[in-house]
Write a protein that holds these residues in place. Structure first.
Motif, PDB file in Angstrom:
ATOM      1  N   GLN A  55       0.837  -1.203   0.000  1.00  0.00           N
ATOM      2  CA  GLN A  55       0.000   0.000   0.000  1.00  0.00           C
ATOM      3  C   GLN A  55       0.870   1.251   0.000  1.00  0.00           C
ATOM      4  O   GLN A  55       1.692   1.436   0.894  1.00  0.00           O
ATOM      5  CB  GLN A  55      -0.917   0.025   1.223  1.00  0.00           C
ATOM      6  N   PHE A  56       0.671   2.092  -1.017  1.00  0.00           N
ATOM      7  CA  PHE A  56       1.402   3.345  -1.158  1.00  0.00           C
ATOM      8  C   PHE A  56       0.403   4.488  -1.338  1.00  0.00           C
ATOM      9  O   PHE A  56      -0.687   4.298  -1.869  1.00  0.00           O
ATOM     10  CB  PHE A  56       2.297   3.323  -2.403  1.00  0.00           C
ATOM     11  N   TYR A  57       0.830   5.690  -0.942  1.00  0.00           N
ATOM     12  CA  TYR A  57       0.115   6.921  -1.243  1.00  0.00           C
ATOM     13  C   TYR A  57       1.150   7.912  -1.769  1.00  0.00           C
ATOM     14  O   TYR A  57       2.276   7.974  -1.259  1.00  0.00           O
ATOM     15  CB  TYR A  57      -0.558   7.513   0.004  1.00  0.00           C
ATOM     16  N   SER A  58       0.777   8.656  -2.782  1.00  0.00           N
ATOM     17  CA  SER A  58       1.651   9.706  -3.291  1.00  0.00           C
ATOM     18  C   SER A  58       0.855  11.000  -3.306  1.00  0.00           C
ATOM     19  O   SER A  58      -0.349  11.001  -3.526  1.00  0.00           O
ATOM     20  CB  SER A  58       2.162   9.365  -4.686  1.00  0.00           C
ATOM     21  N   PHE A  59       1.560  12.108  -3.047  1.00  0.00           N
ATOM     22  CA  PHE A  59       0.884  13.400  -3.061  1.00  0.00           C
ATOM     23  C   PHE A  59       1.891  14.503  -3.320  1.00  0.00           C
ATOM     24  O   PHE A  59       3.095  14.326  -3.111  1.00  0.00           O
ATOM     25  CB  PHE A  59       0.128  13.655  -1.751  1.00  0.00           C
ATOM     26  N   GLY A  60       1.360  15.611  -3.810  1.00  0.00           N
ATOM     27  CA  GLY A  60       2.209  16.760  -4.044  1.00  0.00           C
ATOM     28  C   GLY A  60       1.410  17.943  -4.534  1.00  0.00           C
ATOM     29  O   GLY A  60       0.313  17.797  -5.079  1.00  0.00           O
ATOM     30  N   PRO A  61       1.953  19.149  -4.323  1.00  0.00           N
ATOM     31  CA  PRO A  61       1.262  20.372  -4.720  1.00  0.00           C
ATOM     32  C   PRO A  61       1.517  20.739  -6.174  1.00  0.00           C
ATOM     33  O   PRO A  61       2.558  20.416  -6.751  1.00  0.00           O
ATOM     34  CB  PRO A  61       1.890  21.430  -3.795  1.00  0.00           C
ATOM     35  N   TRP A  62       0.544  21.416  -6.754  1.00  0.00           N
ATOM     36  CA  TRP A  62       0.643  22.016  -8.082  1.00  0.00           C
ATOM     37  C   TRP A  62       0.138  23.440  -7.950  1.00  0.00           C
ATOM     38  O   TRP A  62      -0.679  23.741  -7.079  1.00  0.00           O
ATOM     39  CB  TRP A  62      -0.204  21.229  -9.086  1.00  0.00           C
ATOM     40  N   GLU A  63       0.600  24.319  -8.809  1.00  0.00           N
ATOM     41  CA  GLU A  63       0.221  25.725  -8.704  1.00  0.00           C
ATOM     42  C   GLU A  63      -1.250  25.979  -9.042  1.00  0.00           C
ATOM     43  O   GLU A  63      -1.831  26.939  -8.556  1.00  0.00           O
ATOM     44  CB  GLU A  63       1.121  26.592  -9.585  1.00  0.00           C
ATOM     45  N   SER A  64      -1.844  25.107  -9.884  1.00  0.00           N
ATOM     46  CA  SER A  64      -3.247  25.334 -10.252  1.00  0.00           C
ATOM     47  C   SER A  64      -3.860  24.038 -10.775  1.00  0.00           C
ATOM     48  O   SER A  64      -3.148  23.106 -11.172  1.00  0.00           O
ATOM     49  CB  SER A  64      -3.352  26.399 -11.340  1.00  0.00           C
ATOM     50  N   LEU A  65      -5.181  24.010 -10.796  1.00  0.00           N
ATOM     51  CA  LEU A  65      -5.884  22.872 -11.377  1.00  0.00           C
ATOM     52  C   LEU A  65      -5.572  22.767 -12.867  1.00  0.00           C
ATOM     53  O   LEU A  65      -5.453  21.666 -13.406  1.00  0.00           O
ATOM     54  CB  LEU A  65      -7.387  22.997 -11.141  1.00  0.00           C
ATOM     55  N   ALA A  66      -5.394  23.909 -13.537  1.00  0.00           N
ATOM     56  CA  ALA A  66      -5.043  23.894 -14.964  1.00  0.00           C
ATOM     57  C   ALA A  66      -3.714  23.176 -15.184  1.00  0.00           C
ATOM     58  O   ALA A  66      -3.561  22.437 -16.171  1.00  0.00           O
ATOM     59  CB  ALA A  66      -4.981  25.316 -15.509  1.00  0.00           C
ATOM     60  N   ASP A  67      -2.749  23.345 -14.279  1.00  0.00           N
ATOM     61  CA  ASP A  67      -1.470  22.649 -14.398  1.00  0.00           C
ATOM     62  C   ASP A  67      -1.653  21.146 -14.237  1.00  0.00           C
ATOM     63  O   ASP A  67      -1.026  20.349 -14.944  1.00  0.00           O
ATOM     64  CB  ASP A  67      -0.468  23.164 -13.366  1.00  0.00           C
ATOM     65  N   VAL A  68      -2.505  20.731 -13.322  1.00  0.00           N
ATOM     66  CA  VAL A  68      -2.785  19.298 -13.130  1.00  0.00           C
ATOM     67  C   VAL A  68      -3.461  18.749 -14.382  1.00  0.00           C
ATOM     68  O   VAL A  68      -3.097  17.666 -14.874  1.00  0.00           O
ATOM     69  CB  VAL A  68      -3.662  19.064 -11.884  1.00  0.00           C
ATOM     70  N   GLN A  69      -4.436  19.458 -14.902  1.00  0.00           N
ATOM     71  CA  GLN A  69      -5.134  18.999 -16.098  1.00  0.00           C
ATOM     72  C   GLN A  69      -4.170  18.894 -17.285  1.00  0.00           C
ATOM     73  O   GLN A  69      -4.230  17.931 -18.055  1.00  0.00           O
ATOM     74  CB  GLN A  69      -6.301  19.926 -16.413  1.00  0.00           C
ATOM     75  N   ALA A  70      -3.265  19.863 -17.420  1.00  0.00           N
ATOM     76  CA  ALA A  70      -2.272  19.811 -18.499  1.00  0.00           C
ATOM     77  C   ALA A  70      -1.343  18.615 -18.315  1.00  0.00           C
ATOM     78  O   ALA A  70      -1.002  17.928 -19.283  1.00  0.00           O
ATOM     79  CB  ALA A  70      -1.481  21.112 -18.543  1.00  0.00           C
ATOM     80  N   MET A  71      -0.936  18.347 -17.082  1.00  0.00           N
ATOM     81  CA  MET A  71      -0.088  17.183 -16.802  1.00  0.00           C
ATOM     82  C   MET A  71      -0.794  15.911 -17.225  1.00  0.00           C
ATOM     83  O   MET A  71      -0.204  15.037 -17.850  1.00  0.00           O
ATOM     84  CB  MET A  71       0.261  17.144 -15.309  1.00  0.00           C
ATOM     85  N   ARG A  72      -2.070  15.795 -16.905  1.00  0.00           N
ATOM     86  CA  ARG A  72      -2.808  14.569 -17.223  1.00  0.00           C
ATOM     87  C   ARG A  72      -3.050  14.404 -18.716  1.00  0.00           C
ATOM     88  O   ARG A  72      -3.368  13.305 -19.165  1.00  0.00           O
ATOM     89  CB  ARG A  72      -4.113  14.537 -16.433  1.00  0.00           C
ATOM     90  N   GLN A  73      -2.882  15.467 -19.498  1.00  0.00           N
ATOM     91  CA  GLN A  73      -3.011  15.394 -20.952  1.00  0.00           C
ATOM     92  C   GLN A  73      -1.664  15.158 -21.638  1.00  0.00           C
ATOM     93  O   GLN A  73      -1.625  14.839 -22.821  1.00  0.00           O
ATOM     94  CB  GLN A  73      -3.641  16.678 -21.492  1.00  0.00           C
ATOM     95  N   ASP A  74      -0.572  15.335 -20.916  1.00  0.00           N
ATOM     96  CA  ASP A  74       0.763  15.203 -21.485  1.00  0.00           C
ATOM     97  C   ASP A  74       1.073  13.734 -21.778  1.00  0.00           C
ATOM     98  O   ASP A  74       0.891  12.861 -20.917  1.00  0.00           O
ATOM     99  CB  ASP A  74       1.793  15.768 -20.499  1.00  0.00           C
ATOM    100  N   ALA A  75       1.552  13.465 -22.988  1.00  0.00           N
ATOM    101  CA  ALA A  75       1.810  12.083 -23.414  1.00  0.00           C
ATOM    102  C   ALA A  75       2.853  11.395 -22.544  1.00  0.00           C
ATOM    103  O   ALA A  75       2.692  10.220 -22.176  1.00  0.00           O
ATOM    104  CB  ALA A  75       2.239  12.058 -24.882  1.00  0.00           C
ATOM    105  N   SER A  76       3.932  12.085 -22.188  1.00  0.00           N
ATOM    106  CA  SER A  76       4.969  11.452 -21.371  1.00  0.00           C
ATOM    107  C   SER A  76       4.463  11.180 -19.953  1.00  0.00           C
ATOM    108  O   SER A  76       4.798  10.149 -19.354  1.00  0.00           O
ATOM    109  CB  SER A  76       6.243  12.295 -21.349  1.00  0.00           C
ATOM    110  N   ALA A  77       3.641  12.067 -19.417  1.00  0.00           N
ATOM    111  CA  ALA A  77       3.056  11.835 -18.098  1.00  0.00           C
ATOM    112  C   ALA A  77       2.075  10.660 -18.154  1.00  0.00           C
ATOM    113  O   ALA A  77       2.064   9.815 -17.250  1.00  0.00           O
ATOM    114  CB  ALA A  77       2.366  13.092 -17.583  1.00  0.00           C
ATOM    115  N   GLN A  78       1.271  10.589 -19.201  1.00  0.00           N
ATOM    116  CA  GLN A  78       0.339   9.469 -19.357  1.00  0.00           C
ATOM    117  C   GLN A  78       1.094   8.141 -19.407  1.00  0.00           C
ATOM    118  O   GLN A  78       0.667   7.161 -18.804  1.00  0.00           O
ATOM    119  CB  GLN A  78      -0.503   9.642 -20.610  1.00  0.00           C
ATOM    120  N   THR A  79       2.217   8.124 -20.118  1.00  0.00           N
ATOM    121  CA  THR A  79       3.026   6.906 -20.202  1.00  0.00           C
ATOM    122  C   THR A  79       3.558   6.512 -18.826  1.00  0.00           C
ATOM    123  O   THR A  79       3.512   5.346 -18.445  1.00  0.00           O
ATOM    124  CB  THR A  79       4.191   7.105 -21.197  1.00  0.00           C
ATOM    125  N   GLY A  80       4.054   7.494 -18.081  1.00  0.00           N
ATOM    126  CA  GLY A  80       4.573   7.222 -16.741  1.00  0.00           C
ATOM    127  C   GLY A  80       3.499   6.740 -15.783  1.00  0.00           C
ATOM    128  O   GLY A  80       3.726   5.819 -14.993  1.00  0.00           O
TER     129      GLY A  80
END
Length: 102
Positions: A55-80
């Motif tokens: 069982q693991f949990y990961s967490f971290g801050p982002w400057e905005s929800l838009a940055d999180v949404q952009a991360m989730r759309q990024d191809a390299s992030a999706q691969t990871g």
């Protein structure tokens, strides 16, 4: 004004895959730091249960929800993220905001 948000993931790793999961999580952190709007460096955290090493949990801050949404759309992030999910029997990511501190 943008409000800082946090990503939090709950990860149940396949037994025996803990070391590979930790390595894949670190690799994903490196991917995040190369995004156009990365999270603050060194701010991601991965914790592992002492009573259940799968069982693991990961967490971290982002400057905005838009940055999180952009991360989730990024191809390299999706691969990871897909690499992490492949090592798990259960994976639950989410986005959160701070509503109180003590």
């Amino acid at each position: 004004m943008n409000q800082r948000v946090y990503t939090l993931g709950a990860w149940r790793v396949k037994p025996g895959g803990e070391t590979a999961f930790i390595a894949a999580w670190k690799e994903l952190g490196a991917v995040f730091l190369n995004l156009p709007h990365p999270p603050p460096a060194g701010s991601g955290t991965l914790i592992q249960s002492l009573s259940d090493p799968t069982q693991f949990y990961s967490f971290g801050p982002w400057e905005s929800l838009a940055d999180v949404q952009a991360m989730r759309q990024d191809a390299s992030a999706q691969t990871g993220i897909a690499r992490l999910r492949a090592l798990c029997v259960e994976a639950t990511p989410g986005s959160f905001q701070v509503v109180a501190t003590a």
